[in-house]
Write a protein that holds these residues in place. Structure first.
Motif, short mmCIF file in Angstrom:
data_model
loop_
_atom_site.label_atom_id
_atom_site.label_comp_id
_atom_site.label_asym_id
_atom_site.label_seq_id
_atom_site.Cartn_x
_atom_site.Cartn_y
_atom_site.Cartn_z
N THR B 130 0.81 -1.22 0.00
CA THR B 130 0.00 0.00 0.00
C THR B 130 0.84 1.27 0.00
O THR B 130 2.01 1.25 0.37
CB THR B 130 -0.87 0.06 1.27
N VAL B 131 0.22 2.35 -0.42
CA VAL B 131 0.80 3.69 -0.33
C VAL B 131 -0.20 4.56 0.42
O VAL B 131 -1.38 4.58 0.07
CB VAL B 131 1.03 4.30 -1.72
N GLU B 132 0.27 5.24 1.47
CA GLU B 132 -0.61 6.17 2.18
C GLU B 132 0.03 7.55 2.12
O GLU B 132 1.23 7.69 2.30
CB GLU B 132 -0.76 5.75 3.63
N ASP B 133 -0.78 8.56 1.88
CA ASP B 133 -0.25 9.90 1.75
C ASP B 133 -0.49 10.73 3.00
O ASP B 133 -1.32 10.41 3.82
CB ASP B 133 -0.88 10.58 0.53
N TYR B 134 0.30 11.79 3.08
CA TYR B 134 0.24 12.68 4.25
C TYR B 134 -0.40 14.01 3.88
O TYR B 134 -0.28 14.48 2.76
CB TYR B 134 1.65 12.95 4.77
N VAL B 135 -1.05 14.62 4.86
CA VAL B 135 -1.67 15.92 4.63
C VAL B 135 -1.33 16.86 5.79
O VAL B 135 -1.27 16.43 6.95
CB VAL B 135 -3.22 15.77 4.46
N LEU B 136 -1.09 18.10 5.46
CA LEU B 136 -0.84 19.13 6.47
C LEU B 136 -2.19 19.72 6.86
O LEU B 136 -2.93 20.20 6.00
CB LEU B 136 0.07 20.23 5.90
N VAL B 137 -2.52 19.67 8.15
CA VAL B 137 -3.82 20.17 8.60
C VAL B 137 -3.66 21.18 9.73
O VAL B 137 -2.68 21.13 10.48
CB VAL B 137 -4.75 19.02 9.08
N VAL B 138 -4.63 22.07 9.82
CA VAL B 138 -4.70 23.00 10.95
C VAL B 138 -6.09 22.86 11.56
O VAL B 138 -7.01 22.39 10.89
CB VAL B 138 -4.46 24.47 10.51
N ALA B 204 -0.22 23.31 13.82
CA ALA B 204 -0.45 22.50 12.62
C ALA B 204 0.11 21.11 12.88
O ALA B 204 0.81 20.89 13.87
CB ALA B 204 0.26 23.12 11.42
N ALA B 205 -0.22 20.17 11.99
CA ALA B 205 0.36 18.84 12.10
C ALA B 205 0.23 18.16 10.75
O ALA B 205 -0.61 18.54 9.92
CB ALA B 205 -0.34 18.00 13.17
N VAL B 206 1.10 17.17 10.52
CA VAL B 206 0.96 16.35 9.33
C VAL B 206 0.55 14.95 9.78
O VAL B 206 1.17 14.36 10.66
CB VAL B 206 2.28 16.31 8.53
N ILE B 207 -0.55 14.47 9.22
CA ILE B 207 -1.04 13.14 9.56
C ILE B 207 -1.42 12.42 8.28
O ILE B 207 -1.42 13.03 7.20
CB ILE B 207 -2.26 13.20 10.52
N GLN B 208 -1.73 11.14 8.40
CA GLN B 208 -2.11 10.40 7.20
C GLN B 208 -3.54 10.76 6.80
O GLN B 208 -4.37 11.08 7.64
CB GLN B 208 -1.97 8.91 7.44
N ILE B 209 -3.79 10.67 5.48
CA ILE B 209 -5.10 11.08 4.96
C ILE B 209 -6.24 10.35 5.67
O ILE B 209 -7.24 10.95 6.05
CB ILE B 209 -5.19 10.78 3.45
N ALA B 210 -6.06 9.03 5.88
CA ALA B 210 -7.14 8.25 6.47
C ALA B 210 -7.48 8.77 7.86
O ALA B 210 -8.65 8.79 8.26
CB ALA B 210 -6.75 6.77 6.55
N GLU B 211 -6.45 9.19 8.61
CA GLU B 211 -6.69 9.69 9.96
C GLU B 211 -7.35 11.06 9.92
O GLU B 211 -8.14 11.42 10.79
CB GLU B 211 -5.36 9.79 10.72
N ALA B 212 -7.01 11.84 8.89
CA ALA B 212 -7.55 13.19 8.80
C ALA B 212 -8.98 13.19 8.27
O ALA B 212 -9.79 14.05 8.63
CB ALA B 212 -6.67 14.03 7.90
N ALA B 213 -9.29 12.21 7.42
CA ALA B 213 -10.55 12.26 6.66
C ALA B 213 -11.80 12.51 7.51
O ALA B 213 -12.56 13.44 7.21
CB ALA B 213 -10.70 11.00 5.83
#
Lengths: 509, 327
Positions: B130-138, B204-213
């Motif tokens: 698998t490939v999981e991507d990261y997203v920067l969120v606030v 801010a933080a960077v987390i994986q997309i699935a966690e942020a969704a």
């Protein structure tokens, strides 16, 4: 938001015959794994996860939740009878509960724990039903600085545990804090005191420390005490609390419910802190605090009620915010995901059947647990009638199996023996294991959150005072310390209570 | 109903046995007849995390094509090193697999010294997963609406999911390139990071997309940038860091490995089964639902990818002059 309608609809899910059965299955399994220290609810849920794939999500979560809170009931049993606390939140119970058992009041201790757990659990479910979104928001205002303050308060409270002196407790707590530094640094991941061993890289497991110091240490100490003689087992006594017991413990149960519900909402350490706070509150309110550590029923009722209430309210962050509050909740989170449900702020709206079905099943589950406890306590207390020559090796066996199941590690089995010897030595010199074990648990929380806070404050210590919750908590810590110091000073002139009261090894009655 | 309970109990018994870490040391080795017993999949982290979930989803899907049960064993410790070393040090008969991940091989060594770290020559790669991507969120309450706002705000603190993770690397590179006075605050995994972010404990933080969704869907967190090569379908309005002028591409990848020296027949059987499992609709649905993409490279490209990534990250770190390794 209308709560009553959907909450009532949830009962129709909880009362489906299949779900009642899954609930019963869950709480029974939970109680059983709770009895085996070490094999905690987290491991059990992980093992059972695959077999829930084929059943309805609500049923699956009902069963898994049952395992979790059922284990809280079971965990008390070994704490009281064998002095084996399998979880951080039952360490406090092991102190007075075990002494009650030695005094022939095991039935009363277990009975009041069961009743307290039922009441605490039910109060927390009511809270969960009506206050969940409200409290969940409050939990978010707890950041690293607040946890730092909470951990400092907790470490201060461990000195109230048991009947030893403050000085001895502080010493034990200091050893606990030191042990907590073993393993990878929580911030930069450099290894500390690991001597290059991978087994120590994640630190020493709580179960290893607690079961070694309490369980094995006690066995070794008893072996020496009774060398050559055949010790008489303690009397079994009645299998249920008396009317007087209930009157003594009633208020403690009430206070424990509230403390447990409130602190249980906090992710990380909530349940442990709640048992500790409940104990400290009871000891402070008692007319004769010296009874604590020698089998005070409030010392069992308060913490046991609180940890059960906390277990239930730890569902709040998971179900309302999508944040798992502890290891077991993380697995529940995974279970929901594998069932195609994403826990998060939208769960209530998207899957009301799961949300309310699970919550309402907890009312049922708690009742089932109370009903099951009545006959089971009668059976379990008979364990005490077993001769030491048989019970001691059996306890060691349970401990070893329990420790092994935590992470399938033979190293941990050796480590628990080392801690057993340490526990024996501590008892010889009059140091209590309780403060050590709890300081060990809180030490990681303290270090991690303190260092996180310092980074958040960009290195400015004054930041702690600038935030309302951490400021107030730390202020309370200062007040407690100052008041205690002043009180000691005025006492010292008459009887130097604390220092002279250092007990040698406490003589078993 | 009754039969279901019996099946349930039987299943429990089987699962409990599996949990006991059954290790058949002397089982008859018959390469042609592989598998001769259950194939144990070790997930080197505790139950409940994203590694664990993907491991369980794979295990569930691979059982049928492999024709044997695939119990998942969690062996957490030392960020995956304990479970990884245990499996890679066992007999290469194909009955023990481990799920490893990119950050352990390509990022952690850049942040943490470990002379004892897992090496590529200790493993046979079975399959990329698998490939999981990261997203920067606030947090939603944050005044910052773009990366430019955030890096223009002066001093800030950012949450990471731990030292030596993609979350730390992505932000260290981004804020390093933007020359912001930013302090990292490491948390123990995704959940505590999100908790801190929701409470505005960090900027801010960077987390994986699935966690942020779920939090993004609920409007609790606002995505500012993703760290993939191209935009992510789920967050199609969110720019990549590259588009914004920061050459930061970080992702997490997972793959199955067996001890070095696995017999080619067993490897072929395993690879075929995993390939079939990756077509299982329940598996693909699980990935889709959790914003995870399949890693579609051939198995022999896994190690070159990881090595190239490690070198690439080391070069960017050196070029940007940031200190990634702390003490």
């Amino acid at each position: 938001m209308d709560v009553i309608g959907p909450a009532l609809a949830g009962f129709s899910v909880a009362f489906e015959p299949a779900n009642l059965l899954y609930c019963l299955l869950g709480v029974t399994l939970g109680m059983l794994v709770g009895v085996l220290p070490g094999l905690g609810p987290a491991a059990t849920i992980a093992v059972l996860l695959p077999i829930t794939y084929t059943i309805e999500p609500a049923s699956a979560i009902i069963m898994l939740a049952g395992i979790f809170y059922g284990a809280q009931y079971g965990g008390t049993i070994t704490s009281v009878l064998l002095r084996l606390p399998g979880e951080a939140s039952t360490v406090v119970t092991a102190i007075d509960g075990y002494q009650m058992a030695r005094n022939g009041r095991a039935g009363a201790a277990l009975g009041i724990a069961a009743i307290g757990s039922f009441i605490g659990g039910t109060v927390a479910i009511l809270g969960l039903t009506f206050l969940a979104p409200l409290v969940a928001g409050a939990a978010l205002s707890f950041g690293p600085p607040e946890y730092t303050a909470l951990a400092v308060l907790g470490i201060l409270l461990v000195t109230t545990l048991g009947g030893g002196s403050v000085r001895a407790s502080l010493l034990a707590a200091a050893i606990g804090l030191l042990l907590a530094t073993v393993g990878r640094d929580p911030i930069v991941a450099t290894e500390r005191f690991t001597f290059g061993s991978d087994e120590l890289a994640d630190g020493i497991d709580f179960v290893v420390v607690a079961m070694g110091l309490f369980g094995i240490g006690e066995i070794l100490f008893n072996l020496e005490q009774h060398r050559g003689t055949n010790p008489k087992p303690p009397p079994i006594g009645r299998a249920w609390p008396s009317r007087q017991d209930w009157r003594d413990a009633r208020a403690a149960v009430g206070r424990g419910s509230v403390v447990g519900f409130v602190l249980g909402v906090l992710p990380g350490g909530g349940a442990t802190m709640s048992s500790l706070v409940a104990y400290a509150v009871e000891k402070r309110r008692a007319k004769d605090p010296s009874r604590f550590g020698k089998g005070a029923i409030e010392g069992v009722a308060g913490p046991e009620t609180a940890n059960n209430a906390a277990a239930t309210s730890s569902f709040i962050p998971l179900l309302t915010l999508g944040i798992p509050a502890n290891g077991t909740m993380a697995i529940m989170f995974g279970a929901l995901l594998l069932h195609g449900i994403t826990p998060g702020p939208l769960l209530i709206g998207q899957h009301p059947d799961v949300f309310w079905g699970v919550i309402d099943s907890m009312y049922v589950g708690n009742l089932l647990l109370l009903i099951m406890s009545v006959p089971l306590i009668g059976i379990f207390v008979r364990v005490l009638a077993v001769r030491t020559a048989i019970l001691a090796p059996l306890t060691v066996l349970i401990t070893m199996i329990g420790v092994y199941t935590v992470r399938m590690s033979v190293f941990d089995m050796l480590a628990v023996a080392v801690f057993g010897v340490l526990g024996y030595l501590m008892k010889k010199v009059g140091l209590e294991p309780g403060p050590l074990v709890l300081a060990f648990v809180l030490g990681t929380l303290l270090e991690t959150s303190f260092r996180q806070s310092m980074r958040i404050f960009h290195g400015d210590l004054a930041g702690f005072a600038g935030r309302p919750i951490s400021g107030v908590l730390l202020g309370a810590v200062v007040v407690i310390v100052v008041v205690a110091a002043l009180r000691r000073r005025s006492h010292r002139k008459t009887v130097d209570n604390d220092v002279l009261a250092v007990p040698g090894p406490t003589k078993e009655p | 109903m009754h039969r279901r309970i019996v099946a349930l109990l039987a299943g429990t018994a089987v699962a409990l046995t599996a949990c006991g870490g059954v290790q058949g040391g002397s089982a008859a080795r018959d390469a042609a007849g592989f598998p001769t017993k259950p194939v144990e999949l070790t997930v080197p982290s505790s139950a409940g995390g994203s590694s664990d979930l993907i491991g369980r989803a794979v295990a569930r899907a691979v059982e049928k094509p492999l024709g044997t049960s695939v119990p998942v064993v969690n062996k957490p410790g030392a960020n995956g090193a304990v479970g990884g070393k245990e499996v890679l040090g066992s007999s290469p008969d194909g009955h023990r697999l481990v799920m490893l991940f990119k950050s352990l091989m390509s990022i952690t060594p850049l942040a943490v010294d470990d002379p004892d770290a897992i090496r590529f020559d200790q493993m046979t790669v079975v399959a990329p997963l698998t490939v999981e991507d990261y997203v920067l969120v606030v947090p939603a309450a944050s005044p910052h609406r773009t990366v430019a706002d955030l890096v223009g705000a002066g001093r800030l603190s950012y949450g990471t999911t731990g030292a030596g993770t993609g979350s730390q690397l992505a932000q260290a590179l981004l804020f390093g390139a933007a020359k912001v006075d930013a302090t990292d605050v490491p948390f123990d995994g995704g959940a505590p990071t999100i908790t801190a972010l929701l409470g505005s404990q960090v900027d801010a933080a960077v987390i994986q997309i699935a966690e942020a969704a779920p939090q993004v869907d609920a409007g609790a967190l606002r995505p500012l940038a993703v760290f993939s090569e191209a935009r992510i379908p789920f967050l199609k309005d969110v720019p990549t860091a590259k588009e914004l002028g920061y050459d930061v591409v970080v992702d997490q990848r997972r793959f199955l490995a067996a001890p070095a020296g696995l017999a080619p027949e067993a490897l072929a059987t395993l690879q075929k089964a995993v390939a079939t499992a990756q077509q299982d609709p329940r598996y693909t649905e699980f990935l889709e639902k959790n914003y995870i993409s399949p890693w579609t490279d051939p198995a022999d490209q896994v190690i070159p990818h990881l090595e190239a990534a490690k070198k690439g990250y080391a070069d960017v770190i050196a070029a940007s002059g940031i200190t990634f390794k702390e003490s």
